[in-house]
Write an enzyme that holds these catalytic residues in place. Structure first.
Site, PDB file in Angstrom:
ATOM      1  N   ASN A   9       0.860  -1.187   0.000  1.00 16.51           N
ATOM      2  CA  ASN A   9       0.000   0.000   0.000  1.00 16.51           C
ATOM      3  C   ASN A   9       0.897   1.237   0.000  1.00 16.51           C
ATOM      4  O   ASN A   9       1.487   1.577   1.023  1.00 16.51           O
ATOM      5  CB  ASN A   9      -0.889  -0.037   1.257  1.00 16.51           C
ATOM      6  CG  ASN A   9      -1.691   1.238   1.440  1.00 16.51           C
ATOM      7  OD1 ASN A   9      -1.795   2.056   0.532  1.00 16.51           O
ATOM      8  ND2 ASN A   9      -2.247   1.425   2.630  1.00 16.51           N
ATOM      9  N   TRP A  10       0.998   1.870  -1.161  1.00 19.55           N
ATOM     10  CA  TRP A  10       1.923   3.003  -1.288  1.00 19.55           C
ATOM     11  C   TRP A  10       1.328   4.285  -0.703  1.00 19.55           C
ATOM     12  O   TRP A  10       2.006   5.322  -0.664  1.00 19.55           O
ATOM     13  CB  TRP A  10       2.297   3.210  -2.766  1.00 19.55           C
ATOM     14  CG  TRP A  10       3.054   2.056  -3.371  1.00 19.55           C
ATOM     15  CD1 TRP A  10       3.428   0.883  -2.740  1.00 19.55           C
ATOM     16  CD2 TRP A  10       3.535   1.934  -4.719  1.00 19.55           C
ATOM     17  NE1 TRP A  10       4.111   0.062  -3.614  1.00 19.55           N
ATOM     18  CE2 TRP A  10       4.178   0.672  -4.835  1.00 19.55           C
ATOM     19  CE3 TRP A  10       3.473   2.754  -5.846  1.00 19.55           C
ATOM     20  CZ2 TRP A  10       4.760   0.235  -6.042  1.00 19.55           C
ATOM     21  CZ3 TRP A  10       4.056   2.312  -7.030  1.00 19.55           C
ATOM     22  CH2 TRP A  10       4.700   1.065  -7.125  1.00 19.55           C
ATOM     23  N   LYS A  11       0.093   4.261  -0.307  1.00 20.25           N
ATOM     24  CA  LYS A  11      -0.577   5.417   0.314  1.00 20.25           C
ATOM     25  C   LYS A  11      -0.413   6.678  -0.556  1.00 20.25           C
ATOM     26  O   LYS A  11      -0.308   6.573  -1.766  1.00 20.25           O
ATOM     27  CB  LYS A  11      -0.053   5.647   1.734  1.00 20.25           C
ATOM     28  CG  LYS A  11      -0.066   4.369   2.574  1.00 20.25           C
ATOM     29  CD  LYS A  11       0.107   4.629   4.032  1.00 20.25           C
ATOM     30  CE  LYS A  11       0.261   3.309   4.767  1.00 20.25           C
ATOM     31  NZ  LYS A  11       0.132   3.441   6.196  1.00 20.25           N
ATOM     32  N   HIS A  95      -9.414   0.871   5.153  1.00 21.55           N
ATOM     33  CA  HIS A  95      -8.085   1.048   5.751  1.00 21.55           C
ATOM     34  C   HIS A  95      -8.219   1.956   6.978  1.00 21.55           C
ATOM     35  O   HIS A  95      -9.026   2.895   6.982  1.00 21.55           O
ATOM     36  CB  HIS A  95      -7.125   1.664   4.733  1.00 21.55           C
ATOM     37  CG  HIS A  95      -5.719   1.670   5.235  1.00 21.55           C
ATOM     38  ND1 HIS A  95      -5.251   2.630   6.093  1.00 21.55           N
ATOM     39  CD2 HIS A  95      -4.699   0.807   5.035  1.00 21.55           C
ATOM     40  CE1 HIS A  95      -3.986   2.357   6.393  1.00 21.55           C
ATOM     41  NE2 HIS A  95      -3.626   1.258   5.764  1.00 21.55           N
ATOM     42  N   GLU A  97      -6.616   4.355   8.065  1.00 19.78           N
ATOM     43  CA  GLU A  97      -6.479   5.800   7.835  1.00 19.78           C
ATOM     44  C   GLU A  97      -7.774   6.386   7.284  1.00 19.78           C
ATOM     45  O   GLU A  97      -8.117   7.542   7.538  1.00 19.78           O
ATOM     46  CB  GLU A  97      -5.278   6.070   6.900  1.00 19.78           C
ATOM     47  CG  GLU A  97      -3.969   5.890   7.668  1.00 19.78           C
ATOM     48  CD  GLU A  97      -2.810   5.338   6.871  1.00 19.78           C
ATOM     49  OE1 GLU A  97      -2.840   5.400   5.629  1.00 19.78           O
ATOM     50  OE2 GLU A  97      -1.868   4.815   7.497  1.00 19.78           O
ATOM     51  N   GLU A 169      -5.197  -5.326  10.715  1.00 24.45           N
ATOM     52  CA  GLU A 169      -4.203  -4.265  10.884  1.00 24.45           C
ATOM     53  C   GLU A 169      -4.454  -3.542  12.198  1.00 24.45           C
ATOM     54  O   GLU A 169      -5.259  -2.592  12.242  1.00 24.45           O
ATOM     55  CB  GLU A 169      -4.295  -3.265   9.732  1.00 24.45           C
ATOM     56  CG  GLU A 169      -4.034  -3.877   8.371  1.00 24.45           C
ATOM     57  CD  GLU A 169      -3.446  -2.857   7.414  1.00 24.45           C
ATOM     58  OE1 GLU A 169      -2.328  -3.097   6.935  1.00 24.45           O
ATOM     59  OE2 GLU A 169      -4.080  -1.824   7.170  1.00 24.45           O
ATOM     60  N   GLY A 175       2.482   2.044  10.738  1.00 21.45           N
ATOM     61  CA  GLY A 175       3.392   3.175  10.557  1.00 21.45           C
ATOM     62  C   GLY A 175       4.085   3.604  11.826  1.00 21.45           C
ATOM     63  O   GLY A 175       4.687   4.675  11.882  1.00 21.45           O
ATOM     64  N   SER A 215       3.564  -2.385  10.318  1.00 21.30           N
ATOM     65  CA  SER A 215       5.026  -2.381  10.391  1.00 21.30           C
ATOM     66  C   SER A 215       5.650  -3.720  10.010  1.00 21.30           C
ATOM     67  O   SER A 215       6.658  -4.140  10.590  1.00 21.30           O
ATOM     68  CB  SER A 215       5.493  -1.926  11.777  1.00 21.30           C
ATOM     69  OG  SER A 215       5.010  -0.612  12.037  1.00 21.30           O
ATOM     70  N   GLY A 236       2.809  -1.138   4.357  1.00 21.41           N
ATOM     71  CA  GLY A 236       2.855   0.280   4.021  1.00 21.41           C
ATOM     72  C   GLY A 236       4.290   0.711   3.756  1.00 21.41           C
ATOM     73  O   GLY A 236       4.832   0.500   2.671  1.00 21.41           O
TER      74      GLY A 236
HETATM   75  C1  PEP Z   1      -0.737  -0.060   6.096  1.00 29.52           C
HETATM   76  O1  PEP Z   1      -0.865   1.130   5.902  1.00 29.52           O
HETATM   77  O2  PEP Z   1      -1.583  -0.853   5.629  1.00 29.52           O
HETATM   78  C2  PEP Z   1       0.419  -0.508   6.858  1.00 29.52           C
HETATM   79  C3  PEP Z   1       0.420  -1.712   7.328  1.00 29.52           C
HETATM   80  O3  PEP Z   1       1.431   0.414   7.043  1.00 29.52           O
HETATM   81  P1  PEP Z   1       2.886   0.113   7.694  1.00 29.52           P
HETATM   82  O4  PEP Z   1       3.383  -1.171   7.070  1.00 29.52           O
HETATM   83  O5  PEP Z   1       3.706   1.279   7.323  1.00 29.52           O
HETATM   84  O6  PEP Z   1       2.673  -0.046   9.162  1.00 29.52           O
END
Ligand code: PEP
Length: 259
Positions: A9-11, A95, A97, A169, A175, A215, A236
């Protein structure tokens, strides 16, 4: 057997040139022998460019969001049809966010999820608890409620056809550099599979891929993926680095999950 799914997921990151570089780097170094499914999920406006690079590779394209209505007067939104037309196969729904920063709630997410499935695409439904909810012992209550609400009126046929993936998640791990331990993650994944079994029956629940996200990185991928109910990773930050992301793809290669 459930295949593993590693999705990046490049956000809202990267310029167009950097997205092209990243997709090209992944293509150039993609391990030939991987048994995992892989998806890249760039921002909407980079989808066509990334699709052009990966269309003749095993990597699939995903979108970070969608709107549930058919094309029409919905300024700023993107329909499922528009995504399918440009080669998108996966769509993130819910998600954290979008839930916590943009205020999306379960009734909207249920509509989005059903629209994705109706278009013949695969929804990656993200669920997970905040730190306060975990500390209050409410992880299962929160995740159970998200599943109940977001999966309302989803048919067994859609599941059998592979149109649903769940991503667990924990919000506190996204993050932040904090990762759920493999045991903590497996505990929730097993709970999720139990809920899916209650909703759709054990045979279908056994077919659904449940990814872990929070993470995840090359260094912790193997121990997470060794857990019986962890069927892949939604990544992410570490998905923006070729060697990190492909390290996770390699860690998934050869891992088999009995369904
Ligand atoms: C995500 O945004 O789905 C995610 C898992 O981010 P990160 O790997 O940076 O924690």
């Amino acid at each position: 057997m459930r295949k593993l799914l590693i999705a990046g997921n490049w956000k809202m990151n990267l310029t167009l040139a950097k997205s092209v570089d990243l997709a090209s780097g992944l293509k150039k170094n993609f391990p030939a022998d991987t048994s995992a499914q892989v998806a890249l999920i760039p921002t909407f406006v980079h989808l066509p460019a990334v699709h052009q690079i990966i269309q003749d590779t095993p990597m699939a394209l995903g979108a970070q969001d969608v709107y549930f209505e058919k094309p029409g007067a919905f300024t700023g939104e993107v329909s499922t049809e528009m995504l399918r037309e440009i080669g998108v196969q996966y769509v993130l729904v819910g998600h954290s966010e979008r839930r916590h920063i943009l205020g999306e709630a379960d009734p909207l997410l249920n509509k989005k999820l059903r629209a994705v499935i109706a278009e013949g695409l695969t929804a990656i439904l993200c669920v997970g608890e905040t730190l306060d909810q975990r500390k209050a012992g409410r992880t299962q209550a929160v995740v159970g409620e998200q599943l109940n609400n977001d999966l309302a009126q989803v048919s067994g046929e859609a599941i059998a056809a592979g149109h649903l993936v769940i991503a667990y998640e924990p919000v506190w791990a996204i993050g932040t550099g904090l990762t759920a331990t493999p045991t903590q993650a497996q505990e929730v994944h097993a709970f999720i599979r139990g809920q899916l079994s209650r909703l759709f029956g054990a045979a279908l629940a056994d077919q659904i891929q449940i990814q872990y996200g929070g993470s995840a990185k090359k260094a912790n991928a193997a121990e997470l993926l060794a857990q019986p109910d962890i069927d892949g990773l939604l990544v992410g930050g570490a998905s923006l680095i070729v060697e990190e992301f492909l390290g996770m793809v390699r860690a998934a290669t050869g891992v088999k999950k009995s369904a």
